[in-house]
Design a protein around this motif. Structure first.
Motif, PDB file in Angstrom:
ATOM      1  N   TYR A  71       3.694 -20.235 -20.678  1.00 22.52           N
ATOM      2  CA  TYR A  71       4.081 -19.792 -19.439  1.00 22.52           C
ATOM      3  C   TYR A  71       3.222 -20.479 -18.359  1.00 22.52           C
ATOM      4  CZ  TYR A  71       7.291 -16.570 -21.975  1.00 22.52           C
ATOM      5  OH  TYR A  71       8.143 -16.209 -22.817  1.00 22.52           O
ATOM      6  N   TRP A  72       3.806 -20.890 -17.331  1.00 21.30           N
ATOM      7  CA  TRP A  72       2.746 -21.428 -16.085  1.00 21.30           C
ATOM      8  C   TRP A  72       2.154 -20.392 -15.461  1.00 21.30           C
ATOM      9  CZ3 TRP A  72       1.173 -25.976 -16.410  1.00 21.30           C
ATOM     10  CH2 TRP A  72       1.803 -27.224 -16.490  1.00 21.30           C
ATOM     11  N   VAL A  73       0.750 -20.365 -15.360  1.00 22.05           N
ATOM     12  CA  VAL A  73       0.162 -19.587 -14.231  1.00 22.05           C
ATOM     13  C   VAL A  73      -0.018 -20.466 -12.822  1.00 22.05           C
ATOM     14  CG1 VAL A  73      -2.245 -18.359 -14.116  1.00 22.05           C
ATOM     15  CG2 VAL A  73      -1.024 -18.446 -16.382  1.00 22.05           C
ATOM     16  N   ARG A  74       0.096 -19.717 -12.079  1.00 24.77           N
ATOM     17  CA  ARG A  74       0.165 -20.493 -10.591  1.00 24.77           C
ATOM     18  C   ARG A  74      -0.559 -19.858  -9.590  1.00 24.77           C
ATOM     19  NH1 ARG A  74       5.255 -23.666 -10.779  1.00 24.77           N
ATOM     20  NH2 ARG A  74       6.532 -22.842 -12.579  1.00 24.77           N
ATOM     21  N   ALA A  75      -1.519 -20.848  -9.162  1.00 25.07           N
ATOM     22  CA  ALA A  75      -2.431 -20.343  -8.091  1.00 25.07           C
ATOM     23  C   ALA A  75      -2.285 -21.336  -6.753  1.00 25.07           C
ATOM     24  CB  ALA A  75      -3.776 -20.009  -8.393  1.00 25.07           C
ATOM     25  N   LEU A  76      -1.413 -21.237  -6.157  1.00 28.93           N
ATOM     26  CA  LEU A  76      -0.947 -22.173  -4.925  1.00 28.93           C
ATOM     27  C   LEU A  76      -1.956 -22.141  -3.870  1.00 28.93           C
ATOM     28  CD1 LEU A  76       0.706 -24.517  -4.121  1.00 28.93           C
ATOM     29  CD2 LEU A  76       2.173 -23.022  -3.104  1.00 28.93           C
ATOM     30  N   SER A  77      -2.692 -22.995  -3.820  1.00 28.97           N
ATOM     31  CA  SER A  77      -3.752 -23.169  -2.571  1.00 28.97           C
ATOM     32  C   SER A  77      -3.425 -23.228  -1.058  1.00 28.97           C
ATOM     33  CB  SER A  77      -4.889 -24.379  -2.723  1.00 28.97           C
ATOM     34  OG  SER A  77      -5.557 -24.331  -1.723  1.00 28.97           O
ATOM     35  N   SER A  78      -3.826 -22.382  -0.085  1.00 29.79           N
ATOM     36  CA  SER A  78      -3.249 -22.545   1.083  1.00 29.79           C
ATOM     37  C   SER A  78      -3.928 -23.664   1.919  1.00 29.79           C
ATOM     38  CB  SER A  78      -4.017 -21.330   1.882  1.00 29.79           C
ATOM     39  OG  SER A  78      -5.600 -21.481   1.928  1.00 29.79           O
ATOM     40  N   SER A  79      -4.294 -24.416   1.267  1.00 25.53           N
ATOM     41  CA  SER A  79      -5.075 -25.932   1.797  1.00 25.53           C
ATOM     42  C   SER A  79      -5.176 -27.157   0.701  1.00 25.53           C
ATOM     43  CB  SER A  79      -6.416 -25.628   2.534  1.00 25.53           C
ATOM     44  OG  SER A  79      -7.654 -26.114   1.770  1.00 25.53           O
ATOM     45  N   GLY A  80      -5.112 -28.216   1.444  1.00 29.63           N
ATOM     46  CA  GLY A  80      -5.259 -29.433   0.584  1.00 29.63           C
ATOM     47  C   GLY A  80      -4.536 -29.802  -0.525  1.00 29.63           C
ATOM     48  N   VAL A  81      -4.905 -29.524  -1.686  1.00 35.75           N
ATOM     49  CA  VAL A  81      -3.984 -29.746  -3.062  1.00 35.75           C
ATOM     50  C   VAL A  81      -2.886 -28.761  -2.758  1.00 35.75           C
ATOM     51  CG1 VAL A  81      -5.438 -27.850  -4.046  1.00 35.75           C
ATOM     52  CG2 VAL A  81      -4.211 -29.761  -5.482  1.00 35.75           C
ATOM     53  N   GLY A  82      -2.986 -27.601  -2.248  1.00 36.33           N
ATOM     54  CA  GLY A  82      -1.933 -26.857  -2.227  1.00 36.33           C
ATOM     55  C   GLY A  82      -0.286 -27.410  -1.599  1.00 36.33           C
ATOM     56  N   SER A  83      -0.816 -28.160  -0.760  1.00 40.64           N
ATOM     57  CA  SER A  83       0.550 -28.757  -0.109  1.00 40.64           C
ATOM     58  C   SER A  83       1.323 -29.845  -1.193  1.00 40.64           C
ATOM     59  CB  SER A  83       0.167 -29.811   1.000  1.00 40.64           C
ATOM     60  OG  SER A  83      -0.725 -30.786   0.729  1.00 40.64           O
ATOM     61  N   SER A  84       0.937 -29.957  -2.263  1.00 37.49           N
ATOM     62  CA  SER A  84       1.331 -30.776  -3.230  1.00 37.49           C
ATOM     63  C   SER A  84       2.073 -29.878  -4.329  1.00 37.49           C
ATOM     64  CB  SER A  84       0.376 -31.746  -3.944  1.00 37.49           C
ATOM     65  OG  SER A  84      -0.125 -32.699  -2.762  1.00 37.49           O
ATOM     66  N   GLY A  85       1.945 -28.661  -4.053  1.00 35.20           N
ATOM     67  CA  GLY A  85       2.752 -27.832  -4.904  1.00 35.20           C
ATOM     68  C   GLY A  85       2.032 -27.881  -6.318  1.00 35.20           C
ATOM     69  N   PHE A  86       2.939 -27.782  -7.516  1.00 34.23           N
ATOM     70  CA  PHE A  86       2.435 -27.614  -8.724  1.00 34.23           C
ATOM     71  C   PHE A  86       2.830 -29.176  -9.726  1.00 34.23           C
ATOM     72  CE2 PHE A  86       4.268 -23.482  -7.339  1.00 34.23           C
ATOM     73  CZ  PHE A  86       2.823 -22.983  -7.334  1.00 34.23           C
ATOM     74  N   THR A  87       3.156 -30.134  -8.902  1.00 34.32           N
ATOM     75  CA  THR A  87       3.450 -31.396  -9.413  1.00 34.32           C
ATOM     76  C   THR A  87       2.340 -31.660 -10.521  1.00 34.32           C
ATOM     77  OG1 THR A  87       4.000 -32.088  -7.572  1.00 34.32           O
ATOM     78  CG2 THR A  87       4.493 -33.776  -8.985  1.00 34.32           C
ATOM     79  N   GLY A  88       2.496 -31.978 -11.878  1.00 34.45           N
ATOM     80  CA  GLY A  88       1.452 -32.700 -12.441  1.00 34.45           C
ATOM     81  C   GLY A  88       0.308 -31.782 -12.951  1.00 34.45           C
ATOM     82  N   GLY A  89       0.880 -30.389 -12.881  1.00 31.94           N
ATOM     83  CA  GLY A  89      -0.332 -29.378 -13.170  1.00 31.94           C
ATOM     84  C   GLY A  89      -1.293 -28.968 -12.119  1.00 31.94           C
ATOM     85  N   LEU A  90      -1.203 -29.289 -11.047  1.00 29.54           N
ATOM     86  CA  LEU A  90      -1.764 -29.209  -9.900  1.00 29.54           C
ATOM     87  C   LEU A  90      -1.562 -27.476  -9.717  1.00 29.54           C
ATOM     88  CD1 LEU A  90      -0.765 -31.492  -7.204  1.00 29.54           C
ATOM     89  CD2 LEU A  90      -3.206 -31.459  -8.519  1.00 29.54           C
ATOM     90  N   ASN A  91      -2.930 -26.600  -9.371  1.00 27.44           N
ATOM     91  CA  ASN A  91      -2.569 -25.450  -8.910  1.00 27.44           C
ATOM     92  C   ASN A  91      -2.043 -24.561 -10.215  1.00 27.44           C
ATOM     93  OD1 ASN A  91      -3.435 -25.368  -5.891  1.00 27.44           O
ATOM     94  ND2 ASN A  91      -1.448 -26.936  -5.804  1.00 27.44           N
ATOM     95  N   SER A  92      -2.505 -24.986 -11.404  1.00 26.09           N
ATOM     96  CA  SER A  92      -1.753 -24.333 -12.480  1.00 26.09           C
ATOM     97  C   SER A  92      -2.702 -24.110 -13.739  1.00 26.09           C
ATOM     98  CB  SER A  92      -0.636 -25.348 -12.765  1.00 26.09           C
ATOM     99  OG  SER A  92       0.366 -25.502 -12.044  1.00 26.09           O
ATOM    100  N   GLY A  93      -2.479 -23.169 -14.377  1.00 25.45           N
ATOM    101  CA  GLY A  93      -2.886 -23.104 -15.761  1.00 25.45           C
ATOM    102  C   GLY A  93      -2.024 -22.403 -16.566  1.00 25.45           C
ATOM    103  N   ILE A  94      -2.155 -21.988 -17.850  1.00 20.60           N
ATOM    104  CA  ILE A  94      -1.306 -21.773 -18.812  1.00 20.60           C
ATOM    105  C   ILE A  94      -1.342 -20.541 -19.535  1.00 20.60           C
ATOM    106  CG2 ILE A  94      -0.175 -22.709 -21.077  1.00 20.60           C
ATOM    107  CD1 ILE A  94      -0.996 -25.636 -20.211  1.00 20.60           C
ATOM    108  N   LEU A  95      -0.267 -19.861 -19.659  1.00 19.72           N
ATOM    109  CA  LEU A  95      -0.351 -18.273 -20.172  1.00 19.72           C
ATOM    110  C   LEU A  95       0.141 -18.698 -21.570  1.00 19.72           C
ATOM    111  CD1 LEU A  95      -1.035 -15.203 -20.176  1.00 19.72           C
ATOM    112  CD2 LEU A  95       1.416 -15.040 -19.902  1.00 19.72           C
TER     113      LEU A  95
END
Ligand SMILES: [Cu+2]
Length: 533
Positions: free
Chosen positions: A292-316
């Motif tokens: 399951y995706w663990v999501r921590a969407l940043s409020s700046s920079g990398v956050g604007s790119s969402g979760f593409t390609g594992g950005l702002n993400s971890g795995i449960l």
């Protein structure tokens, strides 16, 4: 009973963090002694290599995040910090602040440069010796000089309560359930300060792992669970700028602790966590065995790119699931607000149940001037050359005498204090404000314009939103100078801070100094310009 006396780090790991977590209920008098080495190291947590400032239990094991420091309720810490920094492109002096611990009678160990101590110079060490008599929960430690913690000196600190009143809610609570959320920058803090603009995070790191836009597909953090078990995750925002919206696909999160204070269970789907804040939440692993995706969407920079390609993400990852990326999808649900949170023990704000119903009311208005100057009540905080604590011990008592001018507020002992923060048109918000030496009751949260005096959230970092008002209450029961500042580290650097000098006449030299503390300023003041900062 375990022989808990001056345990070495390795012993502590095997005793407390074996497969079975040992819960010793008789640990008052336990001393946890650690050496913390502060070192420069090349690191590429997101695949991009840079020079960093890290903490490690040995000179060669500096890591991001730093090692978990832990003890049981009642613990005395002997944390010897040795500064081995050599890289002149970043700050080479250091301090370490133990975020959220009250430091009653040990203000000298609070670790704030020029408030409670002079910095530790390179090639020197300083012993932080303090007791944690009455606190348990999730804390962290970080550098508190300039913007040094953005360079990496940040790590988790947990005080376990062998008699946790909410222990019946979870099965697992150990080093595998400590969860750090960080923003990460490819530029050094020196470069971020020089740029004098809001920095854009290059990566979000969950437990020290993450990716940046256009970067390599380095491994993501994997959190392992077993189907049927209940996990107490201790989530810590060790971010230095961004806040994060955190969720785990297919799983609800039951919050039971906020910034070291037990709270009544509150079940949500998404937690917005600001720099410096902590939440313990219980996750029940009742979904099918899978990833399951663990999501921590940043409020700046990398956050604007969402979760593409594992950005702002971890795995449960459930035990038995394949070693593969999840294919789960994000669904919005209930987002945590502060008004959902109520203390488990002794709820209720001090003072009377109306605005201004306190012994002293302080209004603090945030302000800003281009390009990069922040104000509190029209005063930019610029660190003094003599720490506020040393000024007090030298006889300064009044706000007029204490430096820096206009930034030190004195408070009387045993009084209820109300602070109103006014966000005004300050950019870069919301601003997460942290008070040292206390938890406080947030009687008016940034996310709600109504007041709650009956059972408001109790914590040590709360956000102040642009154009909104936040009001906190606390009782002055802890003499000493305590920093009150925005936890966005560049905002602090640019002046968004004040010092609360609590009962200065009750600050006693016998309480607050050690011979080594007395030596910090002479050593630091003798550094040559080439050795600074
Ligand atoms: Cu701020």
């Amino acid at each position: 009973m375990l022989p808990f006396v001056s345990l070495l780090a390795a012993e502590l790991v095997c005793l407390v963090y074996g497969a079975e977590v040992i819960r010793d209920t008789t640990t008052y008098g336990q001393t946890v002694s650690e050496n913390l080495f502060i070192v420069n190291k090349q690191l590429a947590p997101d695949g991009f290599q840079r020079s960093t400032v890290l903490a490690g239990l040995t000179p060669s094991t500096g890591s991001f995040p730093g090692p978990l420091i832990s003890g049981n309720k009642g613990v005395r810490f002997n944390l010897n910090v040795t500064d081995q920094l050599t890289d002149p492109s970043m700050v080479r002096s250091t301090t370490v602040h133990w975020h959220g611990l009250f430091q009653k009678t040990t203000n000298y160990a609070d670790g704030v440069a020029f408030v409670s101590q002079c910095p530790i110079a390179a090639n020197h060490s300083f012993l932080y010796d303090f007791q944690v008599p009455d606190q348990a929960g999730t804390f962290w430690y970080h550098s508190h000089i300039s913007v040094q913690y953005c360079d990496g000196l940040r790590g988790p600190l947990v005080i376990y309560d062998p008699q946790d009143p909410q222990a019946y809610l979870y099965d697992v609570d150990d080093e595998t359930t400590v969860l750090t959320i960080a923003d990460w920058f490819h530029n050094t803090s020196t470069e971020l300060i020089a740029a004098a603009v809001a920095p854009l995070a290059d990566a979000t790191l969950i437990n020290g792992k993450g990716r940046y836009l256009g970067g390599p597909a380095v491994p993501l953090a994997v959190i392992n669970v077993q189907q049927g078990k209940r996990y107490r995750f201790r989530m810590i925002s060790i971010a230095c700028d961004a806040y994060h919206n955190f969720s785990i696909d297919g799983h609800r999160l039951t919050v039971i602790e906020v910034d070291g204070e037990n709270h009544e269970p509150a079940t949500v789907d998404n937690i917005q966590i600001f720099p410096g804040q902590r939440y313990s939440f219980v996750l029940t692993a009742t979904q099918p065995v899978n990833n399951y995706w663990v999501r921590a969407l940043s409020s700046s920079g990398v956050g604007s790119s969402g979760f593409t390609g594992g950005l702002n993400s971890g795995i449960l990852r459930y035990q038995g699931a394949p070693d593969a990326d999840p294919t789960t999808t994000n669904s919005t649900g209930v987002v945590l607000t502060e008004s959902m949170l109520h203390p488990l023990e002794n709820p209720g704000a001090p003072g009377l149940p109306f605005p201004g119903g306190a012994d002293e009311v302080l209004n603090l208005t945030l302000g800003f001037n281009l390009p990069a100057t922040f104000f509190m009540n029209d005063t930019q905080y610029i660190p003094p050359t003599v720490p506020v604590l040393l000024q007090i011990l030298s006889g300064a008592q009044s706000p007029q005498d204490l430096l820096p001018p206009g930034s030190v507020y004195t408070l009387p002992i045993n009084k209820t204090i109300e602070i109103n923060f006014f966000g005004n048109a300050t950019p870069g918000g919301p601003h997460p404000f942290h008070l040292h030496g206390h938890s406080f009751d947030v009687v008016r949260s940034a996310d709600n314009t109504t007041y709650n005096y009956e059972n408001p959230v109790r914590r040590d970092v709360t956000s102040v939103a642009i154009g909104n008002q936040t009001t906190i209450r606390f009782v002055t029961d802890n003499p000493g100078p305590w920093f009150l500042h925005c936890h966005i580290d560049l905002h602090l650097e640019f002046g968004l801070a004040v010092v609360m000098a609590e009962a200065p006449s009750l600050v006693k030299a016998t309480d607050v100094t050690t011979p080594a503390w007395d030596e910090l300023c002479p050593i630091y003041d003798s550094l040559t310009p080439a050795q600074l900062p």
